[in-house]
Structure formats: C-alpha cells, structure tokens
Design an enzyme around this catalytic site. Structure first.
Site: not given
Ligand SMILES: Cc1cc2nc3c(=O)[nH]c(=O)nc-3n(C[C@H](O)[C@H](O)[C@H](O)COP(=O)(O)OP(=O)(O)OC[C@H]3O[C@@H](n4cnc5c(N)ncnc54)[C@H](O)[C@@H]3O)c2cc1C
Length: 303
Positions: A179, A228, A298
């Site tokens: 992660r 998580s 995380e």
């Molecule tokens: C119900 C649920 C289940 C989930 N299950 C999982 C799972 O099984 N496995 C898992 O790994 N995660 C899981 N997650 C967590 C999350 O969905 C992931 O980490 C996802 O990849 C985050 O993407 P996001 O676009 O929402 O990022 P954000 O939450 O918007 O940002 C997360 C980080 O990424 C950075 N970021 C976002 N976009 C960019 C970009 N374009 N360039 C550079 N940095 C950027 C942000 O600055 C921040 O530091 C879950 C979340 C939920 C709500």
C-alpha cells in the site's frame, strides 16, 4: 495594496482556469468528495479536465499549496478542512484506450472502468482490483490490491508531473511496497498497463466475481467508510487484532468500529474527523497494550 494585487491575480487565474474547462469551487465542503463523507471546507476545489489546464495551474501561485485527490476513498479530511487547493483530475484524464495487450488510461480514470474494459477485451491481470473503489492515480500511488496481488504487478510505465515537470517513468524506476509507492509527491496523469491477452476469460470473470462476493459478505459497504483503516502487520490481520481486543462495534460520537469488519470505521451519524481519530487512537492503544504491535494507518489523514 499587496493583498489587492494578490486577489486580482488569483481572480485572473480562476478566470483562465475556468476558460480552460476547469470547475473552480470556493469554500467547498470536502465531505462531498470522499467516501467517509467527513471533512471541513477546502479554500478551493479545482476539477481539472486536461493537460493544458493542469500546466496553467502548475504555473500559478495556486500550485504553492495543493493536494491531489482521486476518488477520495482512502482519505480522512480534517474537520478544519484544507488550507489551499484540492485538485481533482476529470475529463480527458478519465480516458481509457487499448493497444494490443496494453491498456493506457488517465490518472483520473475509475479503476472499475479500467477493469471492465480489460475484461471486455479478454485482457487479464487486473482482477485484484475488483471491488476497489477510486481512481487509477490513487490506486497506483497506493499500490492497491488484495491480500495476494497488487496493481503494480501489471504497471508498465507511468506519466507524472513531479515538481511541475512531466516525466515518463518506467515501472522499474518506481519503488512499490505494501500500500505504498515512491510516487507520493507526484501527480499521476497517465498509466500504461501491460496485460495478458486470452481468447476467453472465464477464469478472470470468476476471480472478479469471487472477490466481489467476498466483499459483500465481509465489508460494511452500505455505510460511509474509507476501506481498511490500518495496514495488516506482517503475519497478522489488523481486523482480527481489533476484534480480539473487543473493540468491534465501539462508538465514539458518530463514528463506529464496524460490527462486520474490525478494520473498518463507519460514519453512522454525521461523524467528525475528531470522532474517527479518537477511535484510531483507542485501537492503537489497545492493540499495542495487548499484542505489543504498533498498527500503522493505511488511510491518508489530511490536515
Ligand atoms: C469499501 C472500500 C473498500 C476498499 N478496498 C480496498 C482494497 O481491497 N484494497 C486496497 O488497496 N484499497 C482498498 N480501499 C481503499 C481505496 O479504495 C484505494 O486505496 C484506492 O486505490 C484509492 O483511490 P482513490 O482514487 O480514491 O484515492 P484517494 O483516496 O483520493 O487518494 C489516496 C492517495 O492517492 C493520492 N492520489 C490520488 N490520485 C492521485 C494522482 N492522480 N496522482 C498522484 N497521487 C494521487 C492522494 O493524494 C492520496 O495520497 C477500499 C476503500 C473502500 C471505501
């Protein structure tokens, strides 16, 4: 006078960005932009739809203090909000294209759309992303995945803006961990995935369906959450440790440790970030006390 000049300048920047297709919002509640539905206001929220607008943003004073937000599914914003600009990639940054066994997509593309495109075109390798919400930028930055597989396995190269300059980075130049990645200070604008072409992909569909079924049974998907809260410590499940210290179901204010999954905190009733942070502190304290394990968050806590 200085203040007046600054205001006029930022007014001009906002007009220029709007003319380039950006949606510029002032005092925007961040609770509207994250899956936790928690957070105060950002001074500015700018949705940027193309590279020209992104460059204009980078060349302005606004880029002195910004945060790049994807789908907001791994984030806890503070109750005080964000002093600066929250940037979100939209429009062209959501595009997905296929060439042979490669998929190329913008940093703002939804991970679910990229997985769907891969499956429809008999390309395998992204099945571990099934059921993970958010964007490609967020997924690659945090090396999203399940217990056994991570998205970095199929990344070929990444286009980023680092210190406002564009770079194309080969996967072998990026450090990916559990992660985590070395891309945290970049803006990911495009990702190329190298996948495997099949004639039929029934196995992939089955893996995707199993991943989703498991989530439906084990995760509180109908209540706002951020996935998580803690990383799994080596050899342990954070959820099980939290269950063993008897905290499942524990409430503080409007936040509750899910009854279904110990590693999820749910926003049951207009929770504040303060409520969530108090639960995080309580969990860390109890797990440390009983198991001598220091849980690491995380989710990204943004102040
Ligand atoms: C119900 C649920 C289940 C989930 N299950 C999982 C799972 O099984 N496995 C898992 O790994 N995660 C899981 N997650 C967590 C999350 O969905 C992931 O980490 C996802 O990849 C985050 O993407 P996001 O676009 O929402 O990022 P954000 O939450 O918007 O940002 C997360 C980080 O990424 C950075 N970021 C976002 N976009 C960019 C970009 N374009 N360039 C550079 N940095 C950027 C942000 O600055 C921040 O530091 C879950 C979340 C939920 C709500």
């Amino acid at each position: 006078m200085e203040e007046r000049r600054r205001v006029i300048n930022s007014d001009l920047i906002f007009k220029t960005l709007s003319a380039l297709g950006c949606n510029v919002l002032k005092d925007e509640p961040l609770s509207k932009h994250c899956s936790f539905k928690i957070g105060g206001k950002a001074d500015f929220f700018i949705a940027i739809p193309n590279e020209q607008a992104l460059l204009t943003f980078f060349n302005s004073v606004l880029a002195n203090n910004y945060f790049i937000l994807g789908g907001g599914t791994n984030i806890l914003f503070s109750d005080e909000g964000y002093k600066g600009v929250v940037v979100h990639l939209t429009g062209n940054f959501g595009k997905i294209s296929i060439l042979g066994d490669e998929i190329s997509c913008g940093g703002g593309a939804l991970l679910s759309n990229v997985l769907k495109t891969a499956l429809e075109n008999n390309l395998s390798g992204l099945e571990c992303a099934a059921g993970i919400p958010g964007t490609i930028g967020g997924a690659v930055c945090g090396n999203a995945g399940n217990r056994d597989k991570w998205i970095s396995t199929v990344v070929k190269s990444i286009e980023v803006y680092k210190n406002q300059k564009k770079e194309i980075i080969n996967k072998n130049k990026v450090q990916f961990g559990y992660r985590a990645s070395s891309l945290e200070n970049c803006v990911i604008t495009k990702v190329n995935f190298s996948l495997k072409k099949h004639t039929r992909n029934d196995n992939d569909l089955q893996e995707v369906s199993e991943n989703i079924q498991k989530r439906l049974k084990t995760q509180p998907l109908n209540i706002p959450n951020a996935g998580s809260i803690f990383k799994n410590p080596n050899g342990f499940s954070a959820g099980k440790l939290i269950e063993k210290v008897g905290l499942k179901g524990k409430r503080i204010g409007g936040a509750q440790i899910s009854e279904l999954h110990g590693n999820f905190i749910v926003n049951t009733d207009s929770a504040s970030a303060k409520d969530v942070l108090a639960l995080i502190d309580l969990i860390k304290e109890k797990v440390e006390e009983k198991f001598n394990i220091n849980l690491e968050t995380e989710i990204k806590i943004i102040k």
